[in-house]
Design a protein around this motif. Sequence first.
Motif, PDB file in Angstrom:
ATOM      1  N   LEU A  85       0.825  -1.210   0.000  1.00 12.84           N
ATOM      2  CA  LEU A  85       0.000   0.000   0.000  1.00 12.84           C
ATOM      3  C   LEU A  85       0.857   1.257   0.000  1.00 12.84           C
ATOM      4  O   LEU A  85       0.563   2.232  -0.700  1.00 12.84           O
ATOM      5  CB  LEU A  85      -0.927  -0.001   1.216  1.00 12.84           C
ATOM      6  CG  LEU A  85      -2.096  -0.988   1.175  1.00 12.84           C
ATOM      7  CD1 LEU A  85      -2.758  -1.070   2.552  1.00 12.84           C
ATOM      8  CD2 LEU A  85      -3.122  -0.561   0.114  1.00 12.84           C
ATOM      9  N   VAL A  86       1.916   1.237   0.773  1.00 11.73           N
ATOM     10  CA  VAL A  86       2.810   2.400   0.821  1.00 11.73           C
ATOM     11  C   VAL A  86       3.465   2.634  -0.542  1.00 11.73           C
ATOM     12  O   VAL A  86       3.578   3.775  -1.007  1.00 11.73           O
ATOM     13  CB  VAL A  86       3.879   2.204   1.928  1.00 11.73           C
ATOM     14  CG1 VAL A  86       5.031   3.192   1.769  1.00 11.73           C
ATOM     15  CG2 VAL A  86       3.237   2.356   3.290  1.00 11.73           C
ATOM     16  N   ALA A 115       9.686   0.342   0.731  1.00 16.16           N
ATOM     17  CA  ALA A 115       8.605   0.793  -0.133  1.00 16.16           C
ATOM     18  C   ALA A 115       8.463   2.314  -0.113  1.00 16.16           C
ATOM     19  O   ALA A 115       8.122   2.937  -1.126  1.00 16.16           O
ATOM     20  CB  ALA A 115       7.292   0.140   0.296  1.00 16.16           C
ATOM     21  N   ALA A 116       8.731   2.934   1.041  1.00 16.87           N
ATOM     22  CA  ALA A 116       8.578   4.378   1.168  1.00 16.87           C
ATOM     23  C   ALA A 116       9.759   5.148   0.612  1.00 16.87           C
ATOM     24  O   ALA A 116       9.615   6.266   0.099  1.00 16.87           O
ATOM     25  CB  ALA A 116       8.372   4.744   2.640  1.00 16.87           C
ATOM     26  N   ARG A 117      10.949   4.546   0.673  1.00 14.81           N
ATOM     27  CA  ARG A 117      12.191   5.269   0.390  1.00 14.81           C
ATOM     28  C   ARG A 117      12.254   5.879  -1.012  1.00 14.81           C
ATOM     29  O   ARG A 117      12.647   7.044  -1.159  1.00 14.81           O
ATOM     30  CB  ARG A 117      13.379   4.337   0.638  1.00 14.81           C
ATOM     31  CG  ARG A 117      14.729   5.063   0.670  1.00 14.81           C
ATOM     32  CD  ARG A 117      15.826   4.113   1.110  1.00 14.81           C
ATOM     33  NE  ARG A 117      15.629   3.639   2.483  1.00 14.81           N
ATOM     34  CZ  ARG A 117      15.399   2.383   2.796  1.00 14.81           C
ATOM     35  NH1 ARG A 117      15.335   1.446   1.862  1.00 14.81           N
ATOM     36  NH2 ARG A 117      15.232   2.036   4.063  1.00 14.81           N
ATOM     37  N   ARG A 122       7.317   9.846   4.221  1.00 15.32           N
ATOM     38  CA  ARG A 122       7.590   9.769   5.650  1.00 15.32           C
ATOM     39  C   ARG A 122       6.575   8.852   6.316  1.00 15.32           C
ATOM     40  O   ARG A 122       5.377   8.923   6.034  1.00 15.32           O
ATOM     41  CB  ARG A 122       7.540  11.145   6.296  1.00 15.32           C
ATOM     42  CG  ARG A 122       8.464  12.174   5.654  1.00 15.32           C
ATOM     43  CD  ARG A 122       9.903  11.668   5.482  1.00 15.32           C
ATOM     44  NE  ARG A 122      10.499  11.215   6.713  1.00 15.32           N
ATOM     45  CZ  ARG A 122      11.135  12.001   7.578  1.00 15.32           C
ATOM     46  NH1 ARG A 122      11.247  13.296   7.327  1.00 15.32           N
ATOM     47  NH2 ARG A 122      11.692  11.499   8.662  1.00 15.32           N
ATOM     48  N   ILE A 123       7.072   8.046   7.249  1.00 13.83           N
ATOM     49  CA  ILE A 123       6.240   7.073   7.946  1.00 13.83           C
ATOM     50  C   ILE A 123       6.229   7.388   9.439  1.00 13.83           C
ATOM     51  O   ILE A 123       7.285   7.448  10.077  1.00 13.83           O
ATOM     52  CB  ILE A 123       6.756   5.634   7.734  1.00 13.83           C
ATOM     53  CG1 ILE A 123       6.838   5.302   6.231  1.00 13.83           C
ATOM     54  CG2 ILE A 123       5.871   4.636   8.471  1.00 13.83           C
ATOM     55  CD1 ILE A 123       5.520   5.289   5.514  1.00 13.83           C
ATOM     56  N   VAL A 124       5.033   7.577   9.994  1.00 15.21           N
ATOM     57  CA  VAL A 124       4.851   7.679  11.441  1.00 15.21           C
ATOM     58  C   VAL A 124       4.338   6.326  11.921  1.00 15.21           C
ATOM     59  O   VAL A 124       3.330   5.833  11.440  1.00 15.21           O
ATOM     60  CB  VAL A 124       3.851   8.785  11.812  1.00 15.21           C
ATOM     61  CG1 VAL A 124       3.606   8.796  13.321  1.00 15.21           C
ATOM     62  CG2 VAL A 124       4.352  10.132  11.343  1.00 15.21           C
TER      63      VAL A 124
END
Length: 893
Positions: A85-86, A115-117, A122-124
Amino acid sequence: MTVRNLDALFAPKSIALIGASNRPGTVGSVLARNLFRAGFQGPVMPINPHEEVIGSTVNYRSVADLPLDPDLAVIATPAASVPALVAELGERGCRAAVVISSGFSPSLRDELLAAARPHLMRIVGPSCVGFVSPQRGINASIAHITPRAGDLAFVSQSGPLALAVLDWADAHGVGFSHLLSIGDMSDVDIGDLLDHLAQDGRTRAILLYAESITGARKFMSAARIAARIKPVVIIKSGRTEAGARAAMSHTGVLAGSDAVCDAAFRRAGMLRVASLRELFEAVGTLACQVRPRGNRLAILTNSGGAGVLATDALEDHGATLAALAPETLSQLEALLPADWSHGNPVEILREATGERYEKALKAILPDHEQDAVLVMNCPTATTDGLDAARATVAALGSTRRVPILTCWMGASTAEPARRLFAERAVPTYETPDGAVRAFMHLVEYRRNQDLLMQTPPPLKVNPAHRETARVLVEEALREGRDVLTEPEAKQLLAAYEIPVVDTRIVTTPQEAAAAAEEIGYPVALKILSRDISHKSEVGGVQLELDSPEAVRIAASDMLDLVRQRKPKAQVDGFTVQQMIVRAHAHELLVGIAEDPNFGPVVLVGQGGTAAEVIADRAVGLPPLNMVLAHDMIARTRVSRLLRGYRERPAADMDAIAHTLVKLSQMAADFAEIAELDINPLLADHSGVIALDGRVVVRPKPAAGTARFAIRPYPEELERDITLRAGAGYHIRPIRPEDEPALIEMLERSSPEDLVLRFFAPVKRIDHSFVARLTQIDYEREMAFVIKPDASMEAPILGAARIIADPDNEAAEYGIMVRSDMKGHGIGSALMRHLLVYGKARGLKRVFGDVLYENRGMIDLAGRLGFSRHVDENDPQICRVEIDLATIDPNLAG
């Protein structure tokens, strides 16, 4: 990462909720309800593959079906689905996600970050309860209530505790600018949030609940910046020393992870408290802008019992009951009934009227023997507590030169008085203990803030035999040893000009006796073995030996004892040293240890064989200077003895502080030193001397000085340069000790040049102005000074600095050359030096705002390749900017 894309978290234009649900009691339904009802002005787009609507809002079956790209996503789906999903959200341009989902294994967390990089997303979280920003109408949390809007930001590593704080705050009328539960901190951590919240105009104070600190250097840089701008108050759980139990030296055992956290928070200028109640009390107290000079408290009360309670609390907290001046006592004698207390606490009796309160307080306020006044009132049937409160406010007037705290005890009868104090921004508390605790918060906060701005005296820690020290360390490592022998340890200390006792190495009892004859009696005899850490524990120390026969017998007995108690230890012989007889000397323990989070620390405390039992120590984060070292000493219990008493004169505190600074320098010079202790370090009025030393070494870690939580002075950036007409100069990073020289440089510059540098007339060139220029965090900014030579006494002819953003992408520069030194090429040399340094540290661009009338700077920037842009908001300012990829690394020459 640091603050990049955090604007998408704090100020999104649109929000996607993945995992929204209509089923009551589920996480998805609570999130949907909170998001829809909080008042967010943009679209909230729920996603559920099985629903048409969520509540009364249109639902989308997938991320691909969203009608627009979300800035922020809130995810509450099974953990295994989150990385995909990210990735999909990142493709849609989503820049931040709050991951409520839990159950992430380390490998799954790595997948999430991977996946976010690529999208810099940004992931909280994960495993958090969410994010709330009442002023923006955002409640992306599973909280049972939406908090009221306010100006406090609360960041918590514990989700349940964050919810408990919400409940408490709602009952007490406390509002928030932001509230964040950060869960596992897979990406966004406390340091990132401190960086953002420091610059957030909606946030007056920052409250933290921390269970662990990650990225210590980033945390310290962010905390030091934030704490200079607004109050930062922290609770840190986990007060344990278990992590230090396996240490080989006394210093390592005594350092203790919680003591290191204490030292870090103080060094950052933060205030640490012990409970949630204290957290909000401290913020309320600090908000009143009360700043006591010291820890001496005067107490004014209508109840002797309340005065005793406050005095006891003062003693418990380590503060001082002020000794009022004779003239103050004389005034009070004339004003008060004959049976008043005749001292501090000033008890003005239970029938005290408002008029009596006002007169007594006006007599106490001018007294220079007190740093603050606590005014207390107990309700009685014959007096009016509100009248006394009005009188207290009247006595204060409008100047508020002296800090005042109040304590009106009781419930309903005291409430009107407390409201009055709150309206007039006078701190007020319900109990004497609470008032004294608040006073100590003020004292500690002021002390921590002052340490951020203190200018240390010049001190050149210049080991004359640094190479000798290096040989000692490298030889031990080459031989496969992790502990230096006692003689080697003393040679290392001597190389850093720490006084040591003369020590002879011998191999037999007969040689020991002969050495004792040469040294003179009495002597100390110690076993010499690379396998014995604590000699006294195996009978390896004998003191006060006063004859050759005594030395021979002691040596023979010592060999027998060691063979019995440590049969596998290799014994290399003995050390013989003269007993140092200093009748009034104190035994101290000083040393170096390494914390797994914050890196090297320096320790000082009471020494001797019972050092671990007494556990009197203060810990400091290097690099240290004399001001910080003196503050460390003052935090120990033994410091009360060191100040002298009865027949014992005060110890040489400067000599002790010098020793701590030298150890700090040693830790920076030798990453191979894992632990070091000097126990005892004898200290008296004549100075210090190390009687014993122990050094634990290990192969040099790759991190080097990067393991320091605070970057040490970068000595490697010093340069000698030659400019026009062959004139030689010295460029180096600025030091806090440069404050007097920088003041002189500014005072010798024209008012016009000061305006060109600071964009406004500089009315006062004093400590508060210049300290911010000299006391910098080398991790975030760098300032260089140029001098005729490398001596501390040489004047500063010019200074330049760059301040990098938290992401280390871009930096703003500023340069100034003393007015009478223009035209010598100094400004050009400083600018080239800055650009080469910026490129080396990985910056991508450097920019500056220059007044158009500053033609010299604009021309210099043009010659070096800067582009120019007009500032749309101010036509008098020219923005100059350069891409550092174009800079030749040899530009500085």
